[in-house]
Scaffold this motif. Sequence first.
Motif, PDB file in Angstrom:
ATOM      1  N   LYS A 129       0.837  -1.207   0.000  1.00 53.55           N
ATOM      2  CA  LYS A 129       0.000   0.000   0.000  1.00 53.55           C
ATOM      3  C   LYS A 129       0.868   1.251   0.000  1.00 53.55           C
ATOM      4  CE  LYS A 129      -4.317   1.513   2.128  1.00 53.55           C
ATOM      5  NZ  LYS A 129      -5.192   1.047   1.055  1.00 53.55           N
ATOM      6  N   LEU A 130       1.933   1.230   0.781  1.00 58.26           N
ATOM      7  CA  LEU A 130       2.836   2.373   0.823  1.00 58.26           C
ATOM      8  C   LEU A 130       3.509   2.589  -0.524  1.00 58.26           C
ATOM      9  CD1 LEU A 130       4.183   4.575   2.511  1.00 58.26           C
ATOM     10  CD2 LEU A 130       5.895   2.897   3.207  1.00 58.26           C
ATOM     11  N   ARG A 131       3.914   1.520  -1.176  1.00 60.93           N
ATOM     12  CA  ARG A 131       4.531   1.631  -2.499  1.00 60.93           C
ATOM     13  C   ARG A 131       3.555   2.209  -3.527  1.00 60.93           C
ATOM     14  NH1 ARG A 131       7.363  -3.468  -4.928  1.00 60.93           N
ATOM     15  NH2 ARG A 131       7.310  -1.995  -6.676  1.00 60.93           N
ATOM     16  N   SER A 132       2.320   1.731  -3.487  1.00 65.46           N
ATOM     17  CA  SER A 132       1.327   2.245  -4.438  1.00 65.46           C
ATOM     18  C   SER A 132       1.044   3.718  -4.214  1.00 65.46           C
ATOM     19  CB  SER A 132       0.028   1.439  -4.325  1.00 65.46           C
ATOM     20  OG  SER A 132      -0.575   1.612  -3.054  1.00 65.46           O
ATOM     21  N   MET A 133       1.039   4.165  -2.933  1.00 71.47           N
ATOM     22  CA  MET A 133       0.843   5.584  -2.642  1.00 71.47           C
ATOM     23  C   MET A 133       1.997   6.418  -3.176  1.00 71.47           C
ATOM     24  SD  MET A 133      -0.634   5.594   1.240  1.00 71.47           S
ATOM     25  CE  MET A 133      -2.243   4.908   1.634  1.00 71.47           C
ATOM     26  N   GLN A 134       3.218   5.933  -2.991  1.00 72.64           N
ATOM     27  CA  GLN A 134       4.374   6.690  -3.427  1.00 72.64           C
ATOM     28  C   GLN A 134       4.478   6.748  -4.946  1.00 72.64           C
ATOM     29  OE1 GLN A 134       7.512   4.629  -1.374  1.00 72.64           O
ATOM     30  NE2 GLN A 134       7.326   5.879   0.466  1.00 72.64           N
ATOM     31  N   VAL A 135       4.093   5.658  -5.617  1.00 71.97           N
ATOM     32  CA  VAL A 135       4.153   5.634  -7.072  1.00 71.97           C
ATOM     33  C   VAL A 135       3.105   6.553  -7.682  1.00 71.97           C
ATOM     34  CG1 VAL A 135       3.784   4.189  -9.101  1.00 71.97           C
ATOM     35  CG2 VAL A 135       5.169   3.343  -7.211  1.00 71.97           C
ATOM     36  N   SER A 136       1.898   6.540  -7.101  1.00 64.92           N
ATOM     37  CA  SER A 136       0.804   7.340  -7.657  1.00 64.92           C
ATOM     38  C   SER A 136       0.887   8.804  -7.290  1.00 64.92           C
ATOM     39  CB  SER A 136      -0.549   6.786  -7.180  1.00 64.92           C
ATOM     40  OG  SER A 136      -0.636   6.858  -5.766  1.00 64.92           O
ATOM     41  N   LYS A 137       1.733   9.136  -6.298  1.00 69.49           N
ATOM     42  CA  LYS A 137       1.820  10.532  -5.853  1.00 69.49           C
ATOM     43  C   LYS A 137       2.757  11.299  -6.755  1.00 69.49           C
ATOM     44  CE  LYS A 137       4.047  11.322  -2.111  1.00 69.49           C
ATOM     45  NZ  LYS A 137       4.444  11.368  -0.707  1.00 69.49           N
ATOM     46  N   PRO A 138       2.335  12.427  -7.356  1.00 66.93           N
ATOM     47  CA  PRO A 138       3.225  13.224  -8.208  1.00 66.93           C
ATOM     48  C   PRO A 138       4.310  13.888  -7.387  1.00 66.93           C
ATOM     49  CG  PRO A 138       1.166  14.394  -7.846  1.00 66.93           C
ATOM     50  CD  PRO A 138       0.991  13.019  -7.252  1.00 66.93           C
TER      51      PRO A 138
END
Length: 391
Positions: A330-339
């Motif tokens: 979940k943390l990885r997906s947040m960091q990837v999707s965050k500009p």
Amino acid sequence: MSSMYRRDDEARAADCEQASFCRRRQRCSTLPAVVNFRCLPRCSYVLLWIALSAAVILYNKWVLAFSGFPYPVALTMWHMFFCAALAWAIIRLGYVEPVNMNMDTYLRTIVPIGGLYAGTLWLGNAAYLYLSVSFIQMLKATMPVAVFTVGCLFGTEHYTASRLLNMVVITVGVAIASFGEINFVVIGVILQMASVATESTRLTLVQILLQRRGIKLNPITTLYLIAPACFAFLCIPFFFLELPKMMNDPSLKVDPLIMITNAGAAFGLNMAVFLLIGKTSALTMNIAGVVKDWILILLSYLMYKAPVTALNLEGYGLSFLAVCWYNYQKLRSMQVSKPPASGAQEKGGRDEESTRLLAGAGAGGSSSEVPGGSHPLSPRRSSSGSKLNKP
């Protein structure tokens, strides 16, 4: 002439040695400053949150199960009243700016979340009457499963086969831990799982009703708005279920000092959560949540002699690893999707990310452990700021 050159060389060598000594001294003096002003405050926030969270949970267990006050609804109502009164006083004195919210928005957003929060606190506290703190922490590991299930139903979570497998592993681990529980009480398990269900629904509604509307609250305004609604919902089970028993209970003990300190600890925990969200990263908060859960299992065993079997630890260990993997993904997906952002935007994004992870994806973490002491609205830092440091 040669003696004059020699004296000049000696003077330059002395100056160089003194300059080198000053540089070494400066480096040595700045190293503790870096540690003190950067590392130690963050560590203190984490330690404060862990200490207060564990203290509130263990204190609630003692009040409900051992102090002669086995009334979870009444205890939760007292927490709501205490926290609402403090929040009202802080806002009225001008230390925090009030939130402008009309009645229609309040009824559509705050009241439904307040009702679910009341159910979470009531059911979660009632479980302490039947189950040990350590086993309750193990059952709370199902929180990501509940949040994922409710989120898929409401469209806030995306179904994938890998996530489903992750949830199955968590569920199997909790089932193994439950099978190894010596003091397994069915009504206690039902109460705790019902608390998890209401909490997961509340977290989903927070995302739908508040975050999508851009409503941002700090802890004081959160309690100011939601505590009265929660108190009103709790009045229903209190008058019909607990008040008649309390009026006819000759062994009822109400110690004002215990009640005030218990509610004060819950309010202090609310402030600690706010500091933790604003000053640390999401990864730090997840690690702190994991440490807190294991500390609670150990303290429950030491303080209340709650038996913990090898099968308990094996099952919870399996769930623990699965939850950690879920948090990592979940943390990885947040960091990837965050500009990419910088400055204030980066800080605000970090606060939002930390709040979301602390609210719903901790390793067994749940707001039901904190009556009045966790973020019932999972608020982000208010853009308008506050004046808590007003002289």
